[in-house]
Structures are given as structure tokens and as C-alpha cells.
Design a protein around this motif. Sequence first.
Motif, PDB file in Angstrom:
ATOM      1  N   ALA A 398       0.827  -1.211   0.000  1.00 38.67           N
ATOM      2  CA  ALA A 398       0.000   0.000   0.000  1.00 38.67           C
ATOM      3  C   ALA A 398       0.860   1.259   0.000  1.00 38.67           C
ATOM      4  O   ALA A 398       0.472   2.280  -0.580  1.00 38.67           O
ATOM      5  CB  ALA A 398      -0.934  -0.013   1.210  1.00 38.67           C
ATOM      6  N   LYS A 399       2.026   1.210   0.639  1.00 34.60           N
ATOM      7  CA  LYS A 399       2.913   2.379   0.644  1.00 34.60           C
ATOM      8  C   LYS A 399       3.364   2.707  -0.779  1.00 34.60           C
ATOM      9  O   LYS A 399       3.441   3.891  -1.160  1.00 34.60           O
ATOM     10  CB  LYS A 399       4.129   2.099   1.533  1.00 34.60           C
ATOM     11  N   ASP A 400       3.648   1.693  -1.583  1.00 33.96           N
ATOM     12  CA  ASP A 400       4.016   1.933  -2.979  1.00 33.96           C
ATOM     13  C   ASP A 400       2.859   2.566  -3.746  1.00 33.96           C
ATOM     14  O   ASP A 400       3.065   3.450  -4.584  1.00 33.96           O
ATOM     15  CB  ASP A 400       4.436   0.617  -3.645  1.00 33.96           C
ATOM     16  N   VAL A 401       1.632   2.125  -3.439  1.00 36.59           N
ATOM     17  CA  VAL A 401       0.452   2.700  -4.093  1.00 36.59           C
ATOM     18  C   VAL A 401       0.349   4.185  -3.764  1.00 36.59           C
ATOM     19  O   VAL A 401       0.124   5.027  -4.649  1.00 36.59           O
ATOM     20  CB  VAL A 401      -0.831   1.965  -3.663  1.00 36.59           C
ATOM     21  N   VAL A 402       0.524   4.538  -2.488  1.00 34.63           N
ATOM     22  CA  VAL A 402       0.408   5.946  -2.090  1.00 34.63           C
ATOM     23  C   VAL A 402       1.504   6.784  -2.733  1.00 34.63           C
ATOM     24  O   VAL A 402       1.250   7.902  -3.204  1.00 34.63           O
ATOM     25  CB  VAL A 402       0.452   6.089  -0.555  1.00 34.63           C
ATOM     26  N   LEU A 403       2.732   6.278  -2.758  1.00 34.96           N
ATOM     27  CA  LEU A 403       3.821   7.035  -3.380  1.00 34.96           C
ATOM     28  C   LEU A 403       3.552   7.233  -4.871  1.00 34.96           C
ATOM     29  O   LEU A 403       3.911   8.270  -5.447  1.00 34.96           O
ATOM     30  CB  LEU A 403       5.156   6.341  -3.147  1.00 34.96           C
ATOM     31  N   HIS A 404       2.911   6.257  -5.499  1.00 32.76           N
ATOM     32  CA  HIS A 404       2.513   6.419  -6.902  1.00 32.76           C
ATOM     33  C   HIS A 404       1.446   7.505  -7.027  1.00 32.76           C
ATOM     34  O   HIS A 404       1.531   8.377  -7.919  1.00 32.76           O
ATOM     35  CB  HIS A 404       1.982   5.089  -7.447  1.00 32.76           C
ATOM     36  N   LEU A 405       0.430   7.465  -6.170  1.00 37.75           N
ATOM     37  CA  LEU A 405      -0.615   8.491  -6.211  1.00 37.75           C
ATOM     38  C   LEU A 405      -0.031   9.883  -6.003  1.00 37.75           C
ATOM     39  O   LEU A 405      -0.380  10.835  -6.714  1.00 37.75           O
ATOM     40  CB  LEU A 405      -1.674   8.208  -5.147  1.00 37.75           C
ATOM     41  N   ALA A 501      10.406   7.893  -2.884  1.00 38.94           N
ATOM     42  CA  ALA A 501      10.221   9.328  -3.099  1.00 38.94           C
ATOM     43  C   ALA A 501      11.532  10.026  -2.792  1.00 38.94           C
ATOM     44  O   ALA A 501      12.116   9.829  -1.727  1.00 38.94           O
ATOM     45  CB  ALA A 501       9.104   9.878  -2.221  1.00 38.94           C
ATOM     46  N   ARG A 502      11.990  10.823  -3.726  1.00 32.49           N
ATOM     47  CA  ARG A 502      13.244  11.552  -3.544  1.00 32.49           C
ATOM     48  C   ARG A 502      13.123  12.534  -2.376  1.00 32.49           C
ATOM     49  O   ARG A 502      12.017  12.964  -2.031  1.00 32.49           O
ATOM     50  CB  ARG A 502      13.596  12.321  -4.814  1.00 32.49           C
ATOM     51  N   GLY A 509       7.888  11.080  -6.147  1.00 35.66           N
ATOM     52  CA  GLY A 509       7.933   9.636  -6.321  1.00 35.66           C
ATOM     53  C   GLY A 509       8.543   9.210  -7.641  1.00 35.66           C
ATOM     54  O   GLY A 509       8.398   9.876  -8.667  1.00 35.66           O
ATOM     55  N   VAL A 510       9.219   8.070  -7.592  1.00 30.30           N
ATOM     56  CA  VAL A 510       9.804   7.474  -8.788  1.00 30.30           C
ATOM     57  C   VAL A 510       9.853   5.963  -8.582  1.00 30.30           C
ATOM     58  O   VAL A 510      10.065   5.488  -7.460  1.00 30.30           O
ATOM     59  CB  VAL A 510      11.218   8.044  -9.056  1.00 30.30           C
ATOM     60  N   ALA A 511       9.605   5.213  -9.642  1.00 30.94           N
ATOM     61  CA  ALA A 511       9.740   3.762  -9.547  1.00 30.94           C
ATOM     62  C   ALA A 511      11.191   3.430  -9.250  1.00 30.94           C
ATOM     63  O   ALA A 511      12.104   3.938  -9.906  1.00 30.94           O
ATOM     64  CB  ALA A 511       9.292   3.105 -10.839  1.00 30.94           C
ATOM     65  N   LEU A 631      11.796   8.203   0.933  1.00 34.47           N
ATOM     66  CA  LEU A 631      10.677   7.415   1.429  1.00 34.47           C
ATOM     67  C   LEU A 631      10.567   6.116   0.648  1.00 34.47           C
ATOM     68  O   LEU A 631      10.812   6.080  -0.562  1.00 34.47           O
ATOM     69  CB  LEU A 631       9.369   8.195   1.301  1.00 34.47           C
ATOM     70  N   ALA A 632      10.186   5.054   1.340  1.00 32.11           N
ATOM     71  CA  ALA A 632      10.050   3.744   0.702  1.00 32.11           C
ATOM     72  C   ALA A 632       9.111   2.879   1.524  1.00 32.11           C
ATOM     73  O   ALA A 632       8.710   3.239   2.637  1.00 32.11           O
ATOM     74  CB  ALA A 632      11.413   3.078   0.564  1.00 32.11           C
ATOM     75  N   SER A 633       8.776   1.720   0.994  1.00 34.72           N
ATOM     76  CA  SER A 633       7.914   0.770   1.692  1.00 34.72           C
ATOM     77  C   SER A 633       8.704   0.002   2.741  1.00 34.72           C
ATOM     78  O   SER A 633       9.945  -0.033   2.695  1.00 34.72           O
ATOM     79  CB  SER A 633       7.323  -0.220   0.688  1.00 34.72           C
ATOM     80  N   PRO A 634       8.019  -0.649   3.687  1.00 37.14           N
ATOM     81  CA  PRO A 634       8.741  -1.448   4.689  1.00 37.14           C
ATOM     82  C   PRO A 634       9.696  -2.486   4.095  1.00 37.14           C
ATOM     83  O   PRO A 634      10.855  -2.559   4.522  1.00 37.14           O
ATOM     84  CB  PRO A 634       7.607  -2.083   5.500  1.00 37.14           C
ATOM     85  N   PRO A 635       9.297  -3.307   3.097  1.00 33.99           N
ATOM     86  CA  PRO A 635      10.279  -4.266   2.578  1.00 33.99           C
ATOM     87  C   PRO A 635      11.469  -3.605   1.895  1.00 33.99           C
ATOM     88  O   PRO A 635      12.599  -4.106   1.985  1.00 33.99           O
ATOM     89  CB  PRO A 635       9.471  -5.128   1.592  1.00 33.99           C
ATOM     90  N   THR A 636      11.251  -2.473   1.233  1.00 36.95           N
ATOM     91  CA  THR A 636      12.368  -1.777   0.588  1.00 36.95           C
ATOM     92  C   THR A 636      13.317  -1.194   1.626  1.00 36.95           C
ATOM     93  O   THR A 636      14.544  -1.225   1.452  1.00 36.95           O
ATOM     94  CB  THR A 636      11.847  -0.687  -0.354  1.00 36.95           C
ATOM     95  N   VAL A 637      12.789  -0.668   2.728  1.00 42.42           N
ATOM     96  CA  VAL A 637      13.640  -0.152   3.800  1.00 42.42           C
ATOM     97  C   VAL A 637      14.520  -1.265   4.359  1.00 42.42           C
ATOM     98  O   VAL A 637      15.739  -1.104   4.530  1.00 42.42           O
ATOM     99  CB  VAL A 637      12.786   0.481   4.918  1.00 42.42           C
TER     100      VAL A 637
END
Length: 660
Positions: A398-405, A501-502, A509-511, A631-637
Motif C-alpha cells: 500500500a505504501k508503494d500505491v500511495v507514493l505512486h498516487l 520518493a526523492r 515519487g519514482v519507480a 521514502l520507501a515501503s517497509p520491505p524496501t527499507v
Amino acid sequence: MPDGATLALPGRLLFLSASAQAMARQLAGEPLTPAQAGTLRDDVSTDEITPVHILSHYDDRLGRFAYTGFKAGDTVPLGPEAVRGGGFCVTVAGKRYGKGSSREHSPFAEKLAGIRLVIAESFERIYRQNADNIGLFTSTDFGLIPRILAGEAIAVDELVEGRDALAAAILRAGGLLRFGQRHMRDVRPAAVAEGDRPRTLFEKIVARHALATALTPADPAPGDGAFVRADLRFIHEYYTGMAAHMLQATFGKPLALHDPRSIVVFEDHTNYVTESPAHLRGGLVDKVLAMCRAQRAFAAEHGLREHRTLTEAEAARDDGRHVAGISHAMVAEHYALPGQLIAGTDSHTPHSGALGCVAFGVGTTDMANAFVTGAVRLTLPPSLLVRLEGQLPAGVTAKDVVLHLLALPALRAGAGVGKVFEFAGPVVEALSTDERATLTNMTAELGGFTGIVAPDAETLRFLKERRGVDIELEPWMRSDPGAAYAEVLSVDCSRLTPMVARPGDPGNGVALGDLQERVRVDIAYGGSCTAGKREDFDHYHAVLAWAAARGLRVAPGVQLFLQFGTTAVRDHCIAQGYLQAFEQVGARILQPSCGACGNCGPGSTTEASQVTVSAINRNFPGRGGPGQVWLASPPTVAASAIAGRLLSFEELQAQVDGVG
């Protein structure tokens, strides 16, 4: 203010320019024209107006520190007393002024520093409402600037033109508490006929909580000012002292609170303050501890329910009966129910919207008024329907979804500012309540009023499993077919990949896969209300247990901090045996608190050269210390902590095991 009143503005204009040179010229005493000021800064956050380490002040001293976190290029040009000493009375800025925290300290500091009017291209909802509540005027009319430079006083009628009737009345009264003294003595439930038209779930909940007053409509339409009754009001230590100070100054003692059983007090920002570099450098630890004592005294005086977080030493002695954590996460775990209305002094109060209730953040004056009247002010917002279509790929959260939004151009430009974000669609239906809470929580970063998800079988599962609560959902608890939305936004989530997110803004946000250079990190932080939930820790553990099984540890030179959002999350991790893997890889485990997310605990940067990858919700300048925050998602952190650079879990697995 009487009819025909004017606002005299005899001081200077402060253009919050993106140019460090233009800022230096103004601070040296040179008056600038708009053309000389150049490009104005967009996205000026409340962290920049009043950095977190000065929030222990809530009297005239606060005015010394207005804009002391403001950045122009790589500079922080405004030191203590720069605004008062410079004789400024009008501030001018760009788009989305006042982003971020609900802290009323920001407009209060501006007013105490001598600012009487803020002109910006657009304002964030909570900031502008807070400004109204203390009698600080705001305007989006740049045509006022040449008139002010010519020495003209501006008519109050002109300054409130276009505002809703309630906002105008509050400004004319000199602020919300004075308005309340005059107009809030006859407040009663409004009788709203819900079946007259199709309504959104948000509109239905507001209708069931609407209050009728002489100056507000019983059934407000979008754009109307209104008052509502809250099922729960909550406050934390950075606001309670200021609220108590306001109430005593306005009403004296003894003070009677309206329905104190529906008020909850949290101490959730400060249990690591003695390890906070920002507070230690500023010599503010004693002030913060005094602020906590003031809250405890207020809670004791009025018999309010109170939750206090634990230090590590206290946690070691805890027998499991202590219940504490970050305020809005605690509200979702212990208090919120579908169909309720909740107000809290934190911009991330929408966290509980994941349970199908209306939950929104307010400032100190709003809460002080609500304490004594039971009425919470709002301007009824329009709704934006966000349909999340398709299916989330493995490894995308869901964190990736929000950063995309947040990175979508329309939302980046402010299309969601002040709106209700209603999340729906097959992806939302498949998400757990913890993941839904990530969506509604970060409505604050999207600029929205609140976020909401219609309650369903998953909501009932969460309430039963987490709280032992059995309820039945009522037929009205969803939006009606044909309900009006300002816009419908559809996102094909099956195409999403892990996001980051930079530094500088959550909207950057950036992929992750599109980054040409994988940035080296010094700190990895997993925690906060957004990413300190049970399911977030399931993600941290999945990555770190995988790493531990391969003999991997946190990369040399990297510090990994994992901070529980609540004691219930801590207990879940203990019961699941997660701590062993966390310790094996070299993570430091922290007790529940807002911590580094608010630059008030371990995990904050101490040097401008440091880089953090964080699962928190905000990376505004100075938010997590002087360094750069991705900023990143929990698994990416967690994966980045092991790799020592920005990396997704899938990429880490491919790098180590050749998987993928």
C-alpha cells in the motif's frame, strides 16, 4: 470586527523566494518587488515554518522562531527573530502553503512574529483553518501586493470574500474561541433527512453528527462551514499545553469540559526526547519534559483517559499490561468503529478511516473549542473517488500505491487538496485493514481532508481479532449509487512496482527500478504510524529473517532502526518470534513513539551529508534531521539496510540468490 473594518499593514512584505540571494537581500533590509523576488517557493511545510524542536513553546517566545526551518536552495536563511527584527507583516509564497503537520504553532508563530496576512497561490486545509482560528488572515489574491506596497489598508470584507460564511464570521470575531463565546451557546443536533438524495459514506456520517447553529446550515453542502459532534476527541503532548493555556486565558477557572469521557490524551512523541539530536542541540529537553508534565496535570485535573509511551528501561519491566503507542494508531486499535466521527490534533488522524469512520485532524484552537463546546469545526469538502483496479504484484505494498498516487501530476499539483479520498476497487477490497490504514493515513500527504474505506468483512475480522469486538454493519454504511464525486480516479495497480520518493517532498515519487544510480544509505528507519503496524513488521521480518538465514547483517556503516507503532505491535512481534531475526541482522529495536518521523528520537540524521531510507510518511526539509530522506515501503527499507543502498527485496534476492 465592525462592518467596514480594514486591516492596516504598515510593515514589510516577506517574499518566500526559491532564491537564496533574494532572501539575503530582504533580510539585509532591501525592499523587493515581486519581480525582484523571483520564483516563490511552493510546498512550504509547517516543518519549515516551525521546526519540531521549537514546539515546546506556546507563548510569545514562539514568535522568535518563525520560518527558522525554511529552505531557499541549500540555505536556511531565517534565524531567530529575523521576522520580527525585519519588520515584516505580510508573507508571500507559492502553491500548497502550510503542507504537513496540523501544528497550529505555525500560524501562531507567524502572528506572534508580526505577520498579519499570508498571501499564497493555494493553502493546505488544516493550515488555513488554523490561521482562521487565531485571526491570521490568508488570501490567494496577488492583486493585493501592489496595493499593500503603496501603503493601502485592505478592507476585511475583501479579505474574507469567497470564504465560507463560517470562516468569515470566525475571522471577523478575531478567532474561534471569541466566536464560540458569542455564537456557540445554542448548539443542538441537526435533523438531516438522509434519503433525499444519493450520498457518499462520508456525507452520511457527517449528516448523522451534524450540529445546528444560528450561523451554519443543518445539512451543509460542499464548501459550507459546519460544526459536528465527535464520538472521540484526542490530543497529544505537543498541543495540550497550548490548548490549556488558551482555555484558561479565555474562560478562566474552573473549566468544565464537554463530555470528558469522549476525550483521550496521548503522550506519544517524546519518550525518546533525551536521544533526540534536535532537542539536545537546542537545550530543549527540560522544556519538552515540562510540556509533558503540563499535559499530565491537565488530564488529571479533568479525569481524562491517558496513554503514555514507555522508555526502553520501563518497557523491560512491563508485564504486558501497559497499553500505549502513537495516538492515531492507538485510536484504530482500541477506539474507532465504523460510522463514527473522530477528531484529533494530528494530521494523520485519517488513519482510522480504514475502519469506515470519518477521522480528521484539527489544530489546537479547534480542539480547545471542541473541549468546551463538544462541537468540531469543518468546511464540508467534496469527495474524490480513488478506484484501485487490478491486482497488486508480489512485493508491492500500500505504501508503494500511495507514493505512486502522490507522484501523479494532478495530485502533485494539488487536485486532492481539501478533498475526501474514498478508496475503493478490487485492490482495496483485498487489502488488510493495516494496509488500508496506510492509504487513509497518507491522505494527509495527498493534501486531503480525510481518507475513508467502506467497512466490510475485513473490517469485522480486524475488530474481532484485534479488539474482541463483535458488531454488525448497517446497510447505510456505504456510498449510495449515484453519489456525487468531484472526480473519479482509476489506477491500474497491476502495473505498479516498488516506489521511492526523492528527498524534499513525498510527491517526488519514482519507480525504484527507474533510478539510474542506487543511492548509498547511512540510516534505515522502519516505524511511525504509517509503517509501525503489525503487517508492516511482518514485512520487515520477511526480509530480515531471509537475510539472517543467509548470514547477512546490516551493511557496514548503516544503522537500522525498527520502532513499534504500539505496544500491541510489539507484543505481536514477540509472540511471533520476530525479535531474534531483528537482533541477528543488527537492528536496534525501539519502543512505540513517533520518534525519528518527527525528528524526536533515534533514527534522525545529525549531519547534512547523511542519507536515510525511511518508511515514514514525510520527507520535508528538516523533517528527519539535516540529512536527506528517501521514502520507501517497509520491505524496501529492510532490503536497503542489508544492501547499504536503495534496493527492493526482489532485487536483493536476485543479487544474493540469483532469484528473479
